[in-house]
Design a protein around this motif. Structure first.
Motif, PDB file in Angstrom:
ATOM      1  N   ARG A  60       0.811  -1.229   0.000  1.00 38.14           N
ATOM      2  CA  ARG A  60       0.000   0.000   0.000  1.00 38.14           C
ATOM      3  C   ARG A  60       0.837   1.269   0.000  1.00 38.14           C
ATOM      4  O   ARG A  60       0.316   2.354   0.237  1.00 38.14           O
ATOM      5  CB  ARG A  60      -1.008   0.016   1.163  1.00 38.14           C
ATOM      6  N   TYR A  61       2.125   1.141  -0.309  1.00 38.91           N
ATOM      7  CA  TYR A  61       2.994   2.313  -0.386  1.00 38.91           C
ATOM      8  C   TYR A  61       3.460   2.550  -1.822  1.00 38.91           C
ATOM      9  O   TYR A  61       3.700   1.615  -2.588  1.00 38.91           O
ATOM     10  CB  TYR A  61       4.243   2.132   0.476  1.00 38.91           C
ATOM     11  N   VAL A  62       3.609   3.840  -2.149  1.00 37.40           N
ATOM     12  CA  VAL A  62       4.398   4.258  -3.306  1.00 37.40           C
ATOM     13  C   VAL A  62       5.701   4.813  -2.759  1.00 37.40           C
ATOM     14  O   VAL A  62       5.697   5.616  -1.805  1.00 37.40           O
ATOM     15  CB  VAL A  62       3.670   5.331  -4.137  1.00 37.40           C
ATOM     16  N   TYR A  63       6.839   4.393  -3.331  1.00 38.85           N
ATOM     17  CA  TYR A  63       8.149   4.775  -2.835  1.00 38.85           C
ATOM     18  C   TYR A  63       8.882   5.645  -3.854  1.00 38.85           C
ATOM     19  O   TYR A  63       8.726   5.477  -5.062  1.00 38.85           O
ATOM     20  CB  TYR A  63       9.011   3.534  -2.586  1.00 38.85           C
ATOM     21  N   MET A  64       9.732   6.536  -3.334  1.00 37.26           N
ATOM     22  CA  MET A  64      10.641   7.315  -4.165  1.00 37.26           C
ATOM     23  C   MET A  64      12.031   7.250  -3.563  1.00 37.26           C
ATOM     24  O   MET A  64      12.223   7.498  -2.354  1.00 37.26           O
ATOM     25  CB  MET A  64      10.173   8.764  -4.244  1.00 37.26           C
ATOM     26  N   PHE A  65      13.016   6.870  -4.406  1.00 35.10           N
ATOM     27  CA  PHE A  65      14.409   6.741  -3.973  1.00 35.10           C
ATOM     28  C   PHE A  65      15.291   7.647  -4.824  1.00 35.10           C
ATOM     29  O   PHE A  65      14.949   8.000  -5.958  1.00 35.10           O
ATOM     30  CB  PHE A  65      14.895   5.292  -4.136  1.00 35.10           C
TER      31      PHE A  65
ATOM     32  N   TYR B  17       4.467   7.068   0.321  1.00 30.66           N
ATOM     33  CA  TYR B  17       3.072   7.478   0.519  1.00 30.66           C
ATOM     34  C   TYR B  17       2.241   6.237   0.768  1.00 30.66           C
ATOM     35  O   TYR B  17       2.310   5.272  -0.010  1.00 30.66           O
ATOM     36  CB  TYR B  17       2.551   8.219  -0.713  1.00 30.66           C
ATOM     37  N   LYS B  18       1.464   6.248   1.840  1.00 32.15           N
ATOM     38  CA  LYS B  18       0.625   5.104   2.145  1.00 32.15           C
ATOM     39  C   LYS B  18      -0.807   5.361   1.698  1.00 32.15           C
ATOM     40  O   LYS B  18      -1.428   6.350   2.090  1.00 32.15           O
ATOM     41  CB  LYS B  18       0.638   4.790   3.644  1.00 32.15           C
ATOM     42  N   GLY B  19      -1.328   4.449   0.887  1.00 33.74           N
ATOM     43  CA  GLY B  19      -2.710   4.520   0.446  1.00 33.74           C
ATOM     44  C   GLY B  19      -3.567   3.517   1.197  1.00 33.74           C
ATOM     45  O   GLY B  19      -3.111   2.844   2.124  1.00 33.74           O
ATOM     46  N   GLU B  20      -4.816   3.420   0.772  1.00 34.20           N
ATOM     47  CA  GLU B  20      -5.742   2.482   1.403  1.00 34.20           C
ATOM     48  C   GLU B  20      -5.761   1.134   0.701  1.00 34.20           C
ATOM     49  O   GLU B  20      -6.290   0.163   1.249  1.00 34.20           O
ATOM     50  CB  GLU B  20      -7.146   3.080   1.409  1.00 34.20           C
ATOM     51  N   ARG B  21      -5.194   1.071  -0.494  1.00 32.89           N
ATOM     52  CA  ARG B  21      -5.179  -0.167  -1.278  1.00 32.89           C
ATOM     53  C   ARG B  21      -3.756  -0.437  -1.775  1.00 32.89           C
ATOM     54  O   ARG B  21      -2.915   0.470  -1.816  1.00 32.89           O
ATOM     55  CB  ARG B  21      -6.110  -0.032  -2.495  1.00 32.89           C
ATOM     56  N   PRO B  22      -3.464  -1.681  -2.166  1.00 32.14           N
ATOM     57  CA  PRO B  22      -2.152  -1.976  -2.752  1.00 32.14           C
ATOM     58  C   PRO B  22      -1.928  -1.195  -4.042  1.00 32.14           C
ATOM     59  O   PRO B  22      -2.860  -0.938  -4.802  1.00 32.14           O
ATOM     60  CB  PRO B  22      -2.233  -3.483  -3.028  1.00 32.14           C
ATOM     61  N   PHE B  23      -0.660  -0.825  -4.286  1.00 32.47           N
ATOM     62  CA  PHE B  23      -0.283  -0.129  -5.516  1.00 32.47           C
ATOM     63  C   PHE B  23       0.387  -1.111  -6.473  1.00 32.47           C
ATOM     64  O   PHE B  23       1.121  -2.004  -6.054  1.00 32.47           O
ATOM     65  CB  PHE B  23       0.666   1.031  -5.216  1.00 32.47           C
TER      66      PHE B  23
ATOM     67  N   SER C 234      10.352  12.047 -17.229  1.00 28.91           N
ATOM     68  CA  SER C 234      11.767  11.988 -17.585  1.00 28.91           C
ATOM     69  C   SER C 234      12.661  12.674 -16.568  1.00 28.91           C
ATOM     70  O   SER C 234      13.764  12.199 -16.262  1.00 28.91           O
ATOM     71  CB  SER C 234      11.978  12.624 -18.961  1.00 28.91           C
ATOM     72  N   ASP C 235      12.196  13.812 -16.023  1.00 30.64           N
ATOM     73  CA  ASP C 235      13.017  14.541 -15.060  1.00 30.64           C
ATOM     74  C   ASP C 235      12.702  14.197 -13.612  1.00 30.64           C
ATOM     75  O   ASP C 235      13.267  14.791 -12.691  1.00 30.64           O
ATOM     76  CB  ASP C 235      12.862  16.053 -15.267  1.00 30.64           C
ATOM     77  N   GLY C 236      11.784  13.246 -13.397  1.00 35.68           N
ATOM     78  CA  GLY C 236      11.442  12.828 -12.048  1.00 35.68           C
ATOM     79  C   GLY C 236      10.557  13.798 -11.298  1.00 35.68           C
ATOM     80  O   GLY C 236      10.379  13.669 -10.084  1.00 35.68           O
ATOM     81  N   SER C 237       9.971  14.762 -12.001  1.00 32.48           N
ATOM     82  CA  SER C 237       9.152  15.776 -11.336  1.00 32.48           C
ATOM     83  C   SER C 237       7.762  15.274 -10.969  1.00 32.48           C
ATOM     84  O   SER C 237       7.111  15.838 -10.085  1.00 32.48           O
ATOM     85  CB  SER C 237       9.022  17.017 -12.223  1.00 32.48           C
ATOM     86  N   SER C 238       7.293  14.201 -11.637  1.00 28.65           N
ATOM     87  CA  SER C 238       5.951  13.672 -11.379  1.00 28.65           C
ATOM     88  C   SER C 238       5.978  12.157 -11.400  1.00 28.65           C
ATOM     89  O   SER C 238       6.716  11.541 -12.178  1.00 28.65           O
ATOM     90  CB  SER C 238       4.952  14.184 -12.421  1.00 28.65           C
ATOM     91  N   ILE C 239       5.155  11.559 -10.555  1.00 32.26           N
ATOM     92  CA  ILE C 239       5.039  10.101 -10.459  1.00 32.26           C
ATOM     93  C   ILE C 239       3.573   9.750 -10.533  1.00 32.26           C
ATOM     94  O   ILE C 239       2.728  10.418  -9.919  1.00 32.26           O
ATOM     95  CB  ILE C 239       5.624   9.579  -9.126  1.00 32.26           C
TER      96      ILE C 239
ATOM     97  N   THR D 191       8.264  15.685  -4.495  1.00 32.05           N
ATOM     98  CA  THR D 191       8.456  15.633  -3.042  1.00 32.05           C
ATOM     99  C   THR D 191       7.449  14.720  -2.345  1.00 32.05           C
ATOM    100  O   THR D 191       7.458  14.618  -1.114  1.00 32.05           O
ATOM    101  CB  THR D 191       8.358  17.043  -2.437  1.00 32.05           C
ATOM    102  N   GLY D 192       6.579  14.076  -3.115  1.00 35.92           N
ATOM    103  CA  GLY D 192       5.650  13.119  -2.539  1.00 35.92           C
ATOM    104  C   GLY D 192       4.282  13.663  -2.206  1.00 35.92           C
ATOM    105  O   GLY D 192       3.458  12.947  -1.618  1.00 35.92           O
ATOM    106  N   SER D 193       4.007  14.913  -2.561  1.00 39.78           N
ATOM    107  CA  SER D 193       2.673  15.470  -2.340  1.00 39.78           C
ATOM    108  C   SER D 193       1.695  14.885  -3.355  1.00 39.78           C
ATOM    109  O   SER D 193       1.991  14.860  -4.555  1.00 39.78           O
ATOM    110  CB  SER D 193       2.693  16.994  -2.467  1.00 39.78           C
ATOM    111  N   LEU D 194       0.566  14.405  -2.881  1.00 45.29           N
ATOM    112  CA  LEU D 194      -0.469  13.879  -3.764  1.00 45.29           C
ATOM    113  C   LEU D 194      -1.217  15.052  -4.374  1.00 45.29           C
ATOM    114  O   LEU D 194      -1.858  15.837  -3.665  1.00 45.29           O
ATOM    115  CB  LEU D 194      -1.429  12.973  -2.984  1.00 45.29           C
ATOM    116  N   LEU D 195      -1.154  15.187  -5.699  1.00 45.53           N
ATOM    117  CA  LEU D 195      -1.773  16.321  -6.382  1.00 45.53           C
ATOM    118  C   LEU D 195      -3.215  16.032  -6.791  1.00 45.53           C
ATOM    119  O   LEU D 195      -4.058  16.910  -6.735  1.00 45.53           O
ATOM    120  CB  LEU D 195      -0.947  16.707  -7.613  1.00 45.53           C
ATOM    121  N   TRP D 196      -3.491  14.806  -7.210  1.00 48.83           N
ATOM    122  CA  TRP D 196      -4.861  14.447  -7.569  1.00 48.83           C
ATOM    123  C   TRP D 196      -4.997  12.938  -7.709  1.00 48.83           C
ATOM    124  O   TRP D 196      -3.992  12.213  -7.788  1.00 48.83           O
ATOM    125  CB  TRP D 196      -5.314  15.138  -8.858  1.00 48.83           C
TER     126      TRP D 196
END
Length: 340
Positions: free
Chosen positions: A203-208, A218-224, A231-236, A251-256
């Motif tokens: 249930r996590y999305v990871y950034m390394f 980021y921990k969600g309510e369901r498995p990811f 390309s530049d790593g600005s969005s996931i 930076t891991g902020s959920l935008l939508w």
């Protein structure tokens, strides 16, 4: 699809075809005896395929490489079925991940395009499968995820940068029964290798980062499951197993989020994050902009098994069950029409 959108590769269980969009030509690459499990193509049209074959009642794998004219350059036999494969955009390096071999070990294997084995690493000793691999366009960094809760990052020379244990598999989860040619992308690298994103069944999305540091999770309510990065790593972008699309900044902020209420088997973004394309089990292709608005969709014949987007977002391809290929210009998909 090649990064520039000019070449699209599609395969059935043993056949592969190359479509040159600019020239309007179709080429039969090969009639392989093993079953094709995964494919990829470089910017210049060099194609790689990972296959499975049974020898003495045991599963083995074959990595195959073809030149831009469809000529078989070489084969390499692996100990286990090839479960994931990528070629660098510049066509110089290939990485393949396998299922476990007869000794119970899954492998991450790195080649030069001429077929030289550069290095090989064992996945964690009880891993059944390396479920996903990725490689930067210049081949300088390689990432891998396994079904035994591992995310790896390697440099070009085989130096291990990251060996991270998650709380759940890097895998398809509830979508496993829908796996087809080209399993989903669960680990994804930015073009320069600075950032590595991964979705996990914990249930996590990871950034390394490429120094081996976990930047955020980021921990969600369901498995990811399936995941991609710009390309530049600005969005996931990552998808939970109930079909909800999550879009994060660096930076891991959920935008939508965007709910599809279906199993998403593949998701891709263009280089800037202005275009996100998802393919679902309910025979829909969804096209979203960088703000999370639905700007286009298309109903296919059968569930969508794979989608691809060119780097600049101009072209989109998709494959549905039964091996049907769809190819769109961005404006065409938004208008509900196909190019070919």
């Amino acid at each position: 699809m090649s990064d520039n959108g000019e070449i699209v590769i599609v395969s059935g269980s043993r056949l592969m075809y190359s479509f040159n969009v600019n020239e309007g030509t179709v080429q039969n690459l090969s009639d392989l005896q093993p079953r094709i499990e995964c494919i990829d193509v470089s910017f210049g049209g060099i194609t790689v395929a990972g296959s499975s074959i049974i020898v003495d009642n045991q599963d083995h794998g074959v990595v195959s490489c073809f030149d831009e004219n469809g000529k078989l350059l070489w084969n390499y036999t692996t100990g286990g079925t090839v479960s994931s494969i990528k070629i660098s955009s510049d066509g110089r390096y290939i990485v393949a991940g396998t299922e476990h071999n007869p000794s119970g070990i899954a492998k991450i294997i790195f080649f030069s395009v001429n077929g030289s084995l550069l290095w090989m690493e064992n996945a964690y000793k009880t891993s059944f499968e390396v479920t996903s691999v990725d490689i930067t366009p210049d081949g300088e960094y390689v990432a891998a995820g396994t079904d035994y809760n591992k995310v790896y990052l390697f440099s070009n020379n085989g130096t291990e940068i990251l060996d991270y244990t998650t709380y759940g598999p890097i895998d398809t989860g509830y979508t496993y029964r829908y796996r087809d040619i080209n399993p989903g992308q669960y680990v994804a690298l930015s073009d320069d290798g600075t950032y590595l994103a991964a979705g996990s069944l914990d249930r996590y999305v990871y950034m390394f980062s490429n120094n081996g540091t976990r930047l955020w999770r980021y921990k969600g309510e369901r498995p990811f499951c399936v995941t991609d990065i710009t390309s530049d790593g600005s969005s996931i972008v990552s998808v939970s197993d109930d079909g909800t699309i999550f879009f994060f900044n660096r930076t891991g902020s959920l935008l939508w989020t965007y709910g599809t209420e279906s199993i998403i088997r593949s998701i891709k973004t263009d280089s800037s994050g202005d275009l996100i394309v998802a393919g679902s089990n309910n025979s829909e292709i969804y096209c979203l902009n960088g703000s999370g608005d639905l700007i286009g969709n298309y109903t296919t014949i059968g569930g969508v098994t794979d989608v691809e987007v060119s780097e600049d977002g101009s072209y989109i391809s998709a494959i549905s069950e039964g091996g049907v290929l769809y190819f769109f210009g961005r404006d065409d998909l938004c208008n509900g029409s196909m190019v070919v």
